[in-house]
Design an enzyme around this catalytic site. Structure first.
Site: not given
Ligand SMILES: [Zn+2]
Length: 373
Positions: A263, A332, A301, A60, A303, A306
């Site tokens: 973003d 996460h 999820c 940016d 990730c 999780c």
């Molecule tokens: Zn997660």
């Protein structure tokens, strides 16, 4: 895009970002110019090399930051004078100097320097800023052409960096071509947005287009209305980047209105504050109800948080002020947004986006977040 304002996505390593599947990250010209200095980063081979990220980067221009420094700036046609938020030192940003900074940083996509105004600005102020941004775009294009044509070459005072561990493709050379994105401004005034989108296209051909000055205090319906107007004006075969947005629901609403790139600092900032995105809305992990909750943050999820940890464990980390908690929720939340966009893209390709987005939004809004404990 995950936000790495200071050449780091807060608490996450590039290896984490690769595992999450984050395709692209964002850096900021204002912050990196002030600290550690864009020339230092150039001497390390550019931002990719300096921060150890071999994927695409967008920088940016710093317009948003400079214009957020209320009382610290003077705006003229030539540029903006401001004082650093770090040490009060005086600096001037012009379209030309910002191109030089972004050239030194070496990102793949660089944003034009634009005049940013508050979301509820009246039409006269919005017109003045939008028209100035279009004049500044022409100066950015000219300066970038001058730099590309071999103006002063970067002086490298240090040996080239060693290859990064796990790097699968070569880092961009310091002089690699960079895509300049213009920014459509015009506040919440439809005619101004339309004029800006047309004037920008009249001024040249660009690889993509930024949509700026939204999510800065205007009402959501105003933002959606402006997105629909800009959607109709911008070329369909180029990415549109809605700057500084957003939350999960904003991403889905944005994609519905033709946006490709987003973003926002929200996933990491909220993660550090103990707020997690889930498919059923936001969740504040510090609440007492999660004290002995064995479930993951979001059961669907996959990730690293999780698949390994319970809500009770993450809550404990936050209450005990352990840094691992900030990291897990940041991880996460970034994973959540990246996989949300992946799902959105898959449903677009299947031709089922309308039904998918309806169902997604309905479920996300169905659980009202309880007041903080
Ligand atoms: Zn997660």
């Amino acid at each position: 895009m995950a936000v790495g304002t200071q050449a780091t996505v807060k608490s996450l390593d590039p290896v984490d970002l690769r595992e999450i599947g984050a395709p692209m990250i964002l850096g900021n010209a204002y912050h990196l110019h002030l600290r550690p200095g864009d020339e230092l980063i150039r001497d390390f081979g550019g931002l990719h090399s300096f921060m150890g990220w071999d994927g695409p980067i967008l920088t940016d221009s710093g317009g948003f930051q400079v214009f957020s420094l209320e009382g610290l700036r003077t705006v003229e046609e030539s540029g903006v004078e401001f004082r650093s938020h770090i040490d009060g030192s005086k600096h001037v940003f012009t379209p030309e100097s910002v191109m030089q900074i972004e050239r030194n940083l070496g990102a793949d996509v660089i944003m034009q320097f634009d005049h940013v105004i508050p979301g509820q600005s009246d039409e006269a102020a919005a017109r003045d800023a939008s028209e100035r941004s279009i004049r500044w775009l022409a100066r950015c294009v000219a300066e970038l052409e001058r730099l590309r044509a071999g103006g002063p070459p970067p002086t490298t005072t240090l040996p080239p960096p060693a290859p990064l561990p796990g790097t699968t493709f070569p880092l961009p050379a310091p002089n690699h071509p960079q895509a300049l994105f213009p920014i459509v401004q015009g506040g919440i005034h439809p005619a101004l947005r339309r004029d800006a989108a047309r004037a920008i296209q009249d001024s040249g051909s660009f690889s993509g287009y930024g949509i700026g000055g939204l999510s800065v205090g205007e009402a959501k319906p105003d933002m959606y209305n402006i997105l629909e107007i800009v959607d109709a004006e911008l070329p369909r075969d180029r990415p549109r980047y809605l700057m500084g947005v957003g939350f999960p629901e904003d991403l889905v609403e944005g994609v519905l209105r033709g946006v490709d790139l987003f973003d926002c600092v929200a996933p990491t900032r909220m993660g550090r504050n103990g707020t997690a995105f889930t498919r059923d809305g936001r969740l504040n992990i510090k609440r007492a109800e999660f004290r002995a909750d064995r479930r993951p943050i979001d059961a669907e999820c996959d990730c690293a948080c999780c698949t390994r940890y319970s809500r009770a464990y993450v809550r404990h980390l936050f209450l005990a002020d352990e840094i691992h908690g900030l990291r897990l929720l940041s991880l996460h939340n970034v994973h959540f947004l990246v996989s949300l966009m992946r799902d959105a893209r898959a449903s677009l390709l299947r031709g089922t986006f309308d039904g998918w987005s309806d169902a997604w939004l309905q479920r996300y809004h169905s659980r009202t977040e309880p007041a903080p404990a």
